[in-house]
Design a protein around this motif. Sequence first.
Motif, PDB file in Angstrom:
ATOM      1  N   ALA A 207      79.494 -43.252 -37.710  1.00  0.00           N
ATOM      2  CA  ALA A 207      78.026 -42.731 -36.569  1.00  0.00           C
ATOM      3  C   ALA A 207      77.428 -41.696 -37.175  1.00  0.00           C
ATOM      4  CB  ALA A 207      78.172 -43.202 -35.326  1.00  0.00           C
ATOM      5  N   SER A 208      76.578 -40.757 -37.006  1.00  0.00           N
ATOM      6  CA  SER A 208      76.733 -39.470 -37.486  1.00  0.00           C
ATOM      7  C   SER A 208      75.432 -38.429 -36.604  1.00  0.00           C
ATOM      8  CB  SER A 208      76.172 -37.637 -37.891  1.00  0.00           C
ATOM      9  OG  SER A 208      75.343 -39.136 -39.561  1.00  0.00           O
ATOM     10  N   ALA A 209      75.146 -37.682 -36.325  1.00  0.00           N
ATOM     11  CA  ALA A 209      73.395 -36.974 -35.203  1.00  0.00           C
ATOM     12  C   ALA A 209      73.411 -35.596 -35.460  1.00  0.00           C
ATOM     13  CB  ALA A 209      74.057 -37.729 -34.498  1.00  0.00           C
ATOM     14  N   ASN A 210      71.899 -35.577 -35.051  1.00  0.00           N
ATOM     15  CA  ASN A 210      71.635 -33.895 -35.533  1.00  0.00           C
ATOM     16  C   ASN A 210      71.705 -32.966 -34.616  1.00  0.00           C
ATOM     17  OD1 ASN A 210      69.183 -35.411 -34.163  1.00  0.00           O
ATOM     18  ND2 ASN A 210      67.857 -34.302 -35.195  1.00  0.00           N
ATOM     19  N   VAL A 211      72.300 -33.643 -33.064  1.00  0.00           N
ATOM     20  CA  VAL A 211      73.086 -33.494 -32.052  1.00  0.00           C
ATOM     21  C   VAL A 211      73.314 -33.940 -31.273  1.00  0.00           C
ATOM     22  CG1 VAL A 211      70.924 -34.411 -31.178  1.00  0.00           C
ATOM     23  CG2 VAL A 211      72.283 -31.788 -29.615  1.00  0.00           C
ATOM     24  N   GLU A 212      74.753 -33.230 -30.772  1.00  0.00           N
ATOM     25  CA  GLU A 212      75.481 -33.651 -29.337  1.00  0.00           C
ATOM     26  C   GLU A 212      75.966 -32.742 -28.596  1.00  0.00           C
ATOM     27  OE1 GLU A 212      78.783 -36.160 -32.752  1.00  0.00           O
ATOM     28  OE2 GLU A 212      79.117 -34.706 -31.589  1.00  0.00           O
ATOM     29  N   THR A 213      75.643 -33.204 -27.053  1.00  0.00           N
ATOM     30  CA  THR A 213      75.241 -32.382 -26.405  1.00  0.00           C
ATOM     31  C   THR A 213      76.491 -31.604 -26.125  1.00  0.00           C
ATOM     32  OG1 THR A 213      73.723 -34.191 -25.334  1.00  0.00           O
ATOM     33  CG2 THR A 213      75.234 -32.227 -23.345  1.00  0.00           C
TER      34      THR A 213
ATOM     35  N   ALA B  88      82.819 -33.882 -26.973  1.00  0.00           N
ATOM     36  CA  ALA B  88      83.402 -35.700 -26.874  1.00  0.00           C
ATOM     37  C   ALA B  88      82.425 -36.558 -26.655  1.00  0.00           C
ATOM     38  CB  ALA B  88      84.927 -35.509 -27.602  1.00  0.00           C
ATOM     39  N   THR B  89      82.854 -36.366 -24.868  1.00  0.00           N
ATOM     40  CA  THR B  89      82.410 -37.157 -24.215  1.00  0.00           C
ATOM     41  C   THR B  89      80.746 -37.864 -24.824  1.00  0.00           C
ATOM     42  OG1 THR B  89      82.133 -35.457 -22.899  1.00  0.00           O
ATOM     43  CG2 THR B  89      83.647 -37.597 -22.196  1.00  0.00           C
ATOM     44  N   PHE B  90      80.003 -36.737 -25.374  1.00  0.00           N
ATOM     45  CA  PHE B  90      78.630 -37.341 -25.751  1.00  0.00           C
ATOM     46  C   PHE B  90      78.492 -37.139 -27.423  1.00  0.00           C
ATOM     47  CE2 PHE B  90      78.864 -34.894 -21.826  1.00  0.00           C
ATOM     48  CZ  PHE B  90      78.003 -35.838 -21.361  1.00  0.00           C
ATOM     49  N   ALA B  91      79.826 -37.288 -28.210  1.00  0.00           N
ATOM     50  CA  ALA B  91      79.525 -37.418 -29.914  1.00  0.00           C
ATOM     51  C   ALA B  91      79.576 -38.895 -30.043  1.00  0.00           C
ATOM     52  CB  ALA B  91      81.128 -37.528 -30.039  1.00  0.00           C
TER      53      ALA B  91
ATOM     54  N   TYR C  80      83.000 -44.233 -20.005  1.00  0.00           N
ATOM     55  CA  TYR C  80      81.668 -43.930 -19.630  1.00  0.00           C
ATOM     56  C   TYR C  80      81.055 -43.002 -20.769  1.00  0.00           C
ATOM     57  CZ  TYR C  80      82.212 -46.526 -15.168  1.00  0.00           C
ATOM     58  OH  TYR C  80      82.537 -47.321 -14.563  1.00  0.00           O
ATOM     59  N   GLU C  81      81.644 -42.558 -21.846  1.00  0.00           N
ATOM     60  CA  GLU C  81      81.670 -41.697 -23.001  1.00  0.00           C
ATOM     61  C   GLU C  81      80.061 -42.544 -23.692  1.00  0.00           C
ATOM     62  OE1 GLU C  81      83.468 -44.923 -24.986  1.00  0.00           O
ATOM     63  OE2 GLU C  81      83.548 -44.354 -23.388  1.00  0.00           O
ATOM     64  N   SER C  82      79.220 -41.520 -24.399  1.00  0.00           N
ATOM     65  CA  SER C  82      77.343 -41.648 -24.819  1.00  0.00           C
ATOM     66  C   SER C  82      77.698 -40.830 -26.141  1.00  0.00           C
ATOM     67  CB  SER C  82      76.791 -41.815 -23.515  1.00  0.00           C
ATOM     68  OG  SER C  82      76.534 -40.570 -22.506  1.00  0.00           O
ATOM     69  N   TRP C  83      76.278 -41.066 -26.779  1.00  0.00           N
ATOM     70  CA  TRP C  83      75.835 -40.278 -27.205  1.00  0.00           C
ATOM     71  C   TRP C  83      74.358 -39.650 -26.111  1.00  0.00           C
ATOM     72  CZ3 TRP C  83      71.010 -40.856 -30.284  1.00  0.00           C
ATOM     73  CH2 TRP C  83      70.268 -39.906 -30.735  1.00  0.00           C
ATOM     74  N   GLY C  84      74.985 -38.187 -25.782  1.00  0.00           N
ATOM     75  CA  GLY C  84      74.304 -37.522 -25.359  1.00  0.00           C
ATOM     76  C   GLY C  84      72.858 -36.780 -26.698  1.00  0.00           C
ATOM     77  N   ILE C  85      71.923 -36.472 -26.393  1.00  0.00           N
ATOM     78  CA  ILE C  85      70.687 -35.576 -27.038  1.00  0.00           C
ATOM     79  C   ILE C  85      70.584 -34.585 -26.887  1.00  0.00           C
ATOM     80  CG2 ILE C  85      69.900 -38.108 -27.688  1.00  0.00           C
ATOM     81  CD1 ILE C  85      67.470 -37.021 -25.785  1.00  0.00           C
ATOM     82  N   ASN C  86      71.211 -33.682 -25.529  1.00  0.00           N
ATOM     83  CA  ASN C  86      71.137 -32.013 -25.078  1.00  0.00           C
ATOM     84  C   ASN C  86      69.363 -32.197 -25.097  1.00  0.00           C
ATOM     85  OD1 ASN C  86      72.587 -29.625 -24.691  1.00  0.00           O
ATOM     86  ND2 ASN C  86      71.958 -29.482 -27.060  1.00  0.00           N
ATOM     87  N   GLN C  87      68.741 -32.969 -24.628  1.00  0.00           N
ATOM     88  CA  GLN C  87      67.086 -33.145 -23.770  1.00  0.00           C
ATOM     89  C   GLN C  87      66.629 -32.989 -25.278  1.00  0.00           C
ATOM     90  OE1 GLN C  87      66.586 -31.153 -20.467  1.00  0.00           O
ATOM     91  NE2 GLN C  87      68.667 -30.364 -20.653  1.00  0.00           N
ATOM     92  N   GLN C  88      67.168 -33.316 -27.081  1.00  0.00           N
ATOM     93  CA  GLN C  88      66.454 -33.013 -27.844  1.00  0.00           C
ATOM     94  C   GLN C  88      65.523 -33.669 -28.553  1.00  0.00           C
ATOM     95  OE1 GLN C  88      69.080 -30.809 -30.644  1.00  0.00           O
ATOM     96  NE2 GLN C  88      67.899 -31.080 -32.675  1.00  0.00           N
ATOM     97  N   ASP C  89      64.194 -33.421 -28.760  1.00  0.00           N
ATOM     98  CA  ASP C  89      63.149 -34.484 -28.623  1.00  0.00           C
ATOM     99  C   ASP C  89      62.952 -34.434 -30.734  1.00  0.00           C
ATOM    100  OD1 ASP C  89      61.835 -33.517 -26.135  1.00  0.00           O
ATOM    101  OD2 ASP C  89      60.345 -32.586 -26.576  1.00  0.00           O
ATOM    102  N   ASP C  90      63.431 -34.519 -31.202  1.00  0.00           N
ATOM    103  CA  ASP C  90      63.516 -34.493 -32.534  1.00  0.00           C
ATOM    104  C   ASP C  90      65.246 -35.778 -32.507  1.00  0.00           C
ATOM    105  OD1 ASP C  90      65.341 -32.533 -32.272  1.00  0.00           O
ATOM    106  OD2 ASP C  90      64.115 -31.952 -34.256  1.00  0.00           O
TER     107      ASP C  90
ATOM    108  N   PRO D 141      61.735 -37.416 -13.378  1.00  0.00           N
ATOM    109  CA  PRO D 141      62.195 -36.233 -13.030  1.00  0.00           C
ATOM    110  C   PRO D 141      63.244 -36.291 -14.123  1.00  0.00           C
ATOM    111  CG  PRO D 141      61.839 -36.650 -11.914  1.00  0.00           C
ATOM    112  CD  PRO D 141      60.699 -38.593 -12.012  1.00  0.00           C
ATOM    113  N   SER D 142      64.086 -36.832 -14.844  1.00  0.00           N
ATOM    114  CA  SER D 142      65.531 -36.687 -15.568  1.00  0.00           C
ATOM    115  C   SER D 142      65.237 -36.085 -16.479  1.00  0.00           C
ATOM    116  CB  SER D 142      65.797 -38.231 -15.257  1.00  0.00           C
ATOM    117  OG  SER D 142      67.200 -37.772 -15.812  1.00  0.00           O
ATOM    118  N   PRO D 143      66.151 -34.527 -17.404  1.00  0.00           N
ATOM    119  CA  PRO D 143      65.598 -35.202 -18.730  1.00  0.00           C
ATOM    120  C   PRO D 143      66.779 -35.514 -19.386  1.00  0.00           C
ATOM    121  CG  PRO D 143      66.796 -33.348 -17.752  1.00  0.00           C
ATOM    122  CD  PRO D 143      66.091 -34.101 -16.589  1.00  0.00           C
ATOM    123  N   PHE D 144      67.607 -36.706 -18.724  1.00  0.00           N
ATOM    124  CA  PHE D 144      69.043 -36.760 -19.676  1.00  0.00           C
ATOM    125  C   PHE D 144      68.663 -38.051 -20.428  1.00  0.00           C
ATOM    126  CE2 PHE D 144      70.228 -33.590 -16.551  1.00  0.00           C
ATOM    127  CZ  PHE D 144      70.112 -32.776 -17.560  1.00  0.00           C
ATOM    128  N   PRO D 145      68.146 -38.707 -21.142  1.00  0.00           N
ATOM    129  CA  PRO D 145      68.610 -40.484 -21.842  1.00  0.00           C
ATOM    130  C   PRO D 145      69.804 -40.394 -22.742  1.00  0.00           C
ATOM    131  CG  PRO D 145      66.175 -39.367 -23.065  1.00  0.00           C
ATOM    132  CD  PRO D 145      67.040 -38.466 -21.586  1.00  0.00           C
TER     133      PRO D 145
END
Length: 263
Positions: free
Chosen positions: A127-133, A137-140, A159-169, A246-250
């Motif tokens: 797994a790879s991504a163009n952003v990790e919050t 490591a907990t959002f990798a 509760y680790e997850s992939w976090g997108i740092n509020q990045q739309d793309d 209101p939350s910006p964190f999916p």
Amino acid sequence: MVVLTLEVIDREGNIACTCSGENFVDLVYGHAYEEGDRIRLTASESNLYLHWQVDDGLGDAFVYLKGEVIYQIPFGEQRRSYSPKAFHGDRHYMYVELAGKEEIECYRNLALNPADQRFDVQCFPHASANVETRGEATFAARNAIDGVRANLKHGSWPYESWGINQQDDAVLKVDFGRKVRTDKVVLYTRSDFPHDNWWVRVTLTFSDGSAMEFPLEKSTKAHVLTFPERETEWVELGSLIKADDPSPFPALSQIEVYGKDIL
């Protein structure tokens, strides 16, 4: 016969422990890991289907090996996305085993790999991504294929997850390292409400360039996305449209890609 070799290598490059075997090898390392230690897996052939347990705290991973693997033992902040039992103590058990034909042919979650790492590897799925919050490591991206579905909170394991740092793309890619057949993707979106937002629409893109959109809803349960069977070398999750909340964190707790190998 395939010769498999496991080695524990210290920060200076010295081999601290090693063992080889035909089609199967296991290794017990009777010391506490130190920062800079790593595990090396080599095989006498490439393009192999293997069972790979890098640590008894992670469990078995069904992987496709294209070349040598160097597994970096996590320390410090990197450990937060792993079970506290993993790589802990002064006795560690690891193994590698050649997979059987019946295992390779069965319908399964092709994305599952608790032994995945954050950097480029020769071991798949990856797994790879163009952003990790915040690069934490907990959002990798690797967290989304580690087999841990817990999604009611966010932060350290489980509760680790992939976090997108509020990045739309933001885009997450699951690379299989070879062509597979798939007809279903299951998503466990992070559901730490009201801290979290959620996605109302996502897009799956495949290696042949085709793409499909799917609606989602606010839920703690699995989102099951089905489609006609197709062949692909990877799947990308993108075009993530978040809800008007209101939350910006999916975020994504787990992605599962179901199908079969092409032999």
